[in-house]
Design an enzyme around this catalytic site. Sequence first.
Site, PDB file in Angstrom:
ATOM      1  N   LYS A  22       0.835  -1.207   0.000  1.00 48.83           N
ATOM      2  CA  LYS A  22       0.000   0.000   0.000  1.00 48.83           C
ATOM      3  C   LYS A  22       0.873   1.261   0.000  1.00 48.83           C
ATOM      4  O   LYS A  22       0.679   2.156  -0.813  1.00 48.83           O
ATOM      5  CB  LYS A  22      -0.886  -0.007   1.258  1.00 48.83           C
ATOM      6  CG  LYS A  22      -1.525   1.328   1.567  1.00 48.83           C
ATOM      7  CD  LYS A  22      -2.412   1.274   2.794  1.00 48.83           C
ATOM      8  CE  LYS A  22      -1.735   1.470   4.123  1.00 48.83           C
ATOM      9  NZ  LYS A  22      -1.386   2.854   4.499  1.00 48.83           N
ATOM     10  N   ASN A  23       1.838   1.313   0.931  1.00 50.22           N
ATOM     11  CA  ASN A  23       2.582   2.558   1.103  1.00 50.22           C
ATOM     12  C   ASN A  23       3.619   2.804   0.010  1.00 50.22           C
ATOM     13  O   ASN A  23       4.200   3.888  -0.057  1.00 50.22           O
ATOM     14  CB  ASN A  23       3.232   2.600   2.493  1.00 50.22           C
ATOM     15  CG  ASN A  23       2.176   2.784   3.578  1.00 50.22           C
ATOM     16  OD1 ASN A  23       1.013   3.095   3.279  1.00 50.22           O
ATOM     17  ND2 ASN A  23       2.564   2.573   4.825  1.00 50.22           N
ATOM     18  N   CYS A 116      -4.810  12.369  13.444  1.00 48.40           N
ATOM     19  CA  CYS A 116      -5.519  11.101  13.274  1.00 48.40           C
ATOM     20  C   CYS A 116      -5.393  10.312  14.561  1.00 48.40           C
ATOM     21  O   CYS A 116      -4.736  10.750  15.505  1.00 48.40           O
ATOM     22  CB  CYS A 116      -5.053  10.346  12.042  1.00 48.40           C
ATOM     23  SG  CYS A 116      -3.661   9.292  12.263  1.00 48.40           S
ATOM     24  N   ARG A 121       0.440  14.180  13.682  1.00 56.12           N
ATOM     25  CA  ARG A 121       0.939  14.007  12.316  1.00 56.12           C
ATOM     26  C   ARG A 121       0.901  15.292  11.476  1.00 56.12           C
ATOM     27  O   ARG A 121       0.224  15.359  10.456  1.00 56.12           O
ATOM     28  CB  ARG A 121       0.175  12.877  11.622  1.00 56.12           C
ATOM     29  CG  ARG A 121       0.215  11.588  12.413  1.00 56.12           C
ATOM     30  CD  ARG A 121      -0.464  10.465  11.712  1.00 56.12           C
ATOM     31  NE  ARG A 121       0.297   9.965  10.575  1.00 56.12           N
ATOM     32  CZ  ARG A 121      -0.127   8.988   9.775  1.00 56.12           C
ATOM     33  NH1 ARG A 121      -1.291   8.435   9.974  1.00 56.12           N
ATOM     34  NH2 ARG A 121       0.614   8.583   8.781  1.00 56.12           N
ATOM     35  N   ASP A 304       4.582   0.331  12.223  1.00 54.57           N
ATOM     36  CA  ASP A 304       3.410  -0.341  11.643  1.00 54.57           C
ATOM     37  C   ASP A 304       3.324  -1.822  12.030  1.00 54.57           C
ATOM     38  O   ASP A 304       2.353  -2.498  11.674  1.00 54.57           O
ATOM     39  CB  ASP A 304       3.422  -0.210  10.104  1.00 54.57           C
ATOM     40  CG  ASP A 304       3.144   1.214   9.652  1.00 54.57           C
ATOM     41  OD1 ASP A 304       2.671   2.021  10.472  1.00 54.57           O
ATOM     42  OD2 ASP A 304       3.408   1.518   8.478  1.00 54.57           O
ATOM     43  N   ARG A 396      -8.535  -0.735   4.557  1.00 57.71           N
ATOM     44  CA  ARG A 396      -7.641   0.292   4.005  1.00 57.71           C
ATOM     45  C   ARG A 396      -6.315  -0.309   3.579  1.00 57.71           C
ATOM     46  O   ARG A 396      -5.670   0.205   2.675  1.00 57.71           O
ATOM     47  CB  ARG A 396      -7.344   1.360   5.065  1.00 57.71           C
ATOM     48  CG  ARG A 396      -8.532   2.172   5.455  1.00 57.71           C
ATOM     49  CD  ARG A 396      -8.121   3.287   6.361  1.00 57.71           C
ATOM     50  NE  ARG A 396      -7.150   4.141   5.679  1.00 57.71           N
ATOM     51  CZ  ARG A 396      -6.647   5.244   6.181  1.00 57.71           C
ATOM     52  NH1 ARG A 396      -7.022   5.638   7.368  1.00 57.71           N
ATOM     53  NH2 ARG A 396      -5.781   5.951   5.506  1.00 57.71           N
TER      54      ARG A 396
HETATM   55  N1  EPU Z   1       6.316  14.523  11.287  1.00 57.10           N
HETATM   56  C1  EPU Z   1       6.367  15.839  11.627  1.00 57.10           C
HETATM   57  N2  EPU Z   1       6.253  16.760  10.622  1.00 57.10           N
HETATM   58  C2  EPU Z   1       6.085  16.421   9.326  1.00 57.10           C
HETATM   59  C3  EPU Z   1       6.035  15.054   8.987  1.00 57.10           C
HETATM   60  C4  EPU Z   1       6.151  14.123   9.991  1.00 57.10           C
HETATM   61  O1  EPU Z   1       6.517  16.198  12.791  1.00 57.10           O
HETATM   62  O2  EPU Z   1       5.980  17.314   8.475  1.00 57.10           O
HETATM   63  C5  EPU Z   1       6.438  13.486  12.351  1.00 57.10           C
HETATM   64  C6  EPU Z   1       5.186  12.632  12.516  1.00 57.10           C
HETATM   65  O3  EPU Z   1       4.203  13.259  13.303  1.00 57.10           O
HETATM   66  C7  EPU Z   1       5.752  11.377  13.127  1.00 57.10           C
HETATM   67  C8  EPU Z   1       7.122  11.261  12.456  1.00 57.10           C
HETATM   68  O4  EPU Z   1       7.415  12.554  11.945  1.00 57.10           O
HETATM   69  O5  EPU Z   1       5.916  11.558  14.493  1.00 57.10           O
HETATM   70  C9  EPU Z   1       7.228  10.264  11.319  1.00 57.10           C
HETATM   71  O6  EPU Z   1       6.095  10.390  10.478  1.00 57.10           O
HETATM   72  P1  EPU Z   1       6.147  10.165   8.906  1.00 57.10           P
HETATM   73  O7  EPU Z   1       5.990  11.490   8.238  1.00 57.10           O
HETATM   74  O8  EPU Z   1       7.326   9.341   8.547  1.00 57.10           O
HETATM   75  O9  EPU Z   1       4.813   9.333   8.678  1.00 57.10           O
HETATM   76  P2  EPU Z   1       3.933   9.399   7.384  1.00 57.10           P
HETATM   77  O10 EPU Z   1       4.784   9.664   6.227  1.00 57.10           O
HETATM   78  O11 EPU Z   1       2.751  10.255   7.626  1.00 57.10           O
HETATM   79  C10 EPU Z   1       4.180   6.876   6.736  1.00 57.10           C
HETATM   80  C11 EPU Z   1       3.261   5.705   6.500  1.00 57.10           C
HETATM   81  C12 EPU Z   1       2.670   5.269   7.831  1.00 57.10           C
HETATM   82  C13 EPU Z   1       3.825   4.846   8.753  1.00 57.10           C
HETATM   83  C14 EPU Z   1       4.809   6.030   8.915  1.00 57.10           C
HETATM   84  C15 EPU Z   1       6.034   5.678   9.719  1.00 57.10           C
HETATM   85  C16 EPU Z   1       2.452   6.116   4.258  1.00 57.10           C
HETATM   86  C17 EPU Z   1       1.325   6.488   3.369  1.00 57.10           C
HETATM   87  N3  EPU Z   1       2.206   6.121   5.582  1.00 57.10           N
HETATM   88  O12 EPU Z   1       3.383   7.901   7.312  1.00 57.10           O
HETATM   89  O13 EPU Z   1       1.853   4.133   7.568  1.00 57.10           O
HETATM   90  O14 EPU Z   1       3.331   4.505  10.014  1.00 57.10           O
HETATM   91  O15 EPU Z   1       5.240   6.478   7.604  1.00 57.10           O
HETATM   92  O16 EPU Z   1       6.698   4.616   9.161  1.00 57.10           O
HETATM   93  O17 EPU Z   1       3.535   5.814   3.796  1.00 57.10           O
HETATM   94  C18 EPU Z   1       0.099   2.614   7.952  1.00 57.10           C
HETATM   95  O18 EPU Z   1       0.342   2.114   6.841  1.00 57.10           O
HETATM   96  O19 EPU Z   1      -0.678   2.068   8.783  1.00 57.10           O
HETATM   97  C19 EPU Z   1       0.732   3.875   8.321  1.00 57.10           C
HETATM   98  C20 EPU Z   1       0.269   4.649   9.292  1.00 57.10           C
END
Ligand code: EPU
Length: 419
Positions: A22-23, A116, A121, A304, A396
């Site tokens: 998915k990701n 969320c 996030r 995850d 999802r």
């Molecule tokens: N963060 C910030 N600012 C930002 C972006 C992130 O503070 O601008 C923080 C987040 O709040 C978090 C940390 O950085 O504490 C890491 O978050 P990240 O941005 O890496 O998460 P994401 O990109 O929103 C993706 C996956 C998630 C997975 C996380 C961590 C996708 C679509 N989603 O989310 O997947 O948990 O990376 O590996 O790639 C899932 O599939 O169930 C899922 C939640």
Amino acid sequence: MEKIVVEGGRRLEGTVAISGAKNAALPILISGILADGCSVYRNVPDLRDIRTVMALLKNLGVHVHTNGDVVEVDGASIKNHEAPYNLVKTMRASVLVLGPLLARLGKARVSLPGGCAIGARPVNLHLKGLKHMGADIRLEHGYIDAQADRLKGACIYFDIPTVTGTENLMMAAALAEGTTTLKNAAREPEVVALAETLTRMGARITGAGTPEIVISGAKALTPVTVDIIPDRIETGTFMIAAAVTGGDVLITGCKPKHLEAVIHKVRQAGVKVEIDPKGLHVVAGNGISSVDVKTLPYPGFPTDMQAQFMVLMCLADGLSVISETIFENRFIHVCELRRMGAEIKVSGNTAVVQGGRPLTGAPVMATDLRASASLILAGLAARGLTEISRVYHIDRGYEAIEKKLAALGARLWRTRESP
Ligand code: EPU
């Protein structure tokens, strides 16, 4: 609404094939809008999030065509630059259109994702990076309004390695003028898969999979045909399913290299995991040992997989300490697991699991994707019936989960929730 009912206590045996990730599929399908032509994506999983991303692309005017697990995205047909609230609130990853829209059309209007269940996030690091590349960004009425004549390469340092942040900026940089360097970038396999896709489209990218990624933008990108990589989290979830049911399962079509931390921890728990030419052969051992786990960015143990690993630890022979360092509220499954008999104490970002308490089936509620997976796993290991409500969360991110588990001998079915 529907619920899944699991009748626990059955040993899982047999072979299960892993679907596309998915990701990885989400950003790669979106990268299709960077090309002036039709890209073809194979091994795309049939999931609710994938249907949301297709709706998002169609809302941009993009022609999207699906045939089984093959999806075509015609980037030449793009007309609009808005990702509306109703789609972004359904799936936060919709924010991934921000960078590509800015790079391709010079403007983007994307609803600001809210918090969320698992944490606040924010997307501040996505926005900061785009500003460094010359974008003018305003936040008004719950929307991100961004404009740029042509984005310019820049050196961007991420305060925290962010997966979708790295992907958003990589896509923006692929059509930007000059070279962009992303420092402290995310190293996840899904980031590498996107970098490989963008490279094949004509961008020059080095360092993907390391903390420093360098992207030389191209004036135009060409369409590609891409196979989506296997889902490492689905793989890990089936590893735990085998382990908690005393099972013997061959997981095919997966990439063990992407799961080194999970394989290491599952083996430490006393489960036999063999890397087979066909995939991963997982055989439960005699008893489960308790193991401590700390979630970290890749190549560390994935957040995850935290909820699913906790279920394994509920069955272990002692105390285990599970620390969640990525998201601030990712222990919501704990209250539901307790209702099934688990003994877990939470303090801040640490959960202490006293293993060995027998799990018994109960009505429980899914709160997010991975939490729902953990409740199904707990249901498989529990005595009696577990009824998991709000299962739209599981749809999802897990393709045909009931069918795959049933083929391994699990007994579970879906019914309507009574009002
Ligand atoms: N963060 C910030 N600012 C930002 C972006 C992130 O503070 O601008 C923080 C987040 O709040 C978090 C940390 O950085 O504490 C890491 O978050 P990240 O941005 O890496 O998460 P994401 O990109 O929103 C993706 C996956 C998630 C997975 C996380 C961590 C996708 C679509 N989603 O989310 O997947 O948990 O990376 O590996 O790639 C899932 O599939 O169930 C899922 C939640």
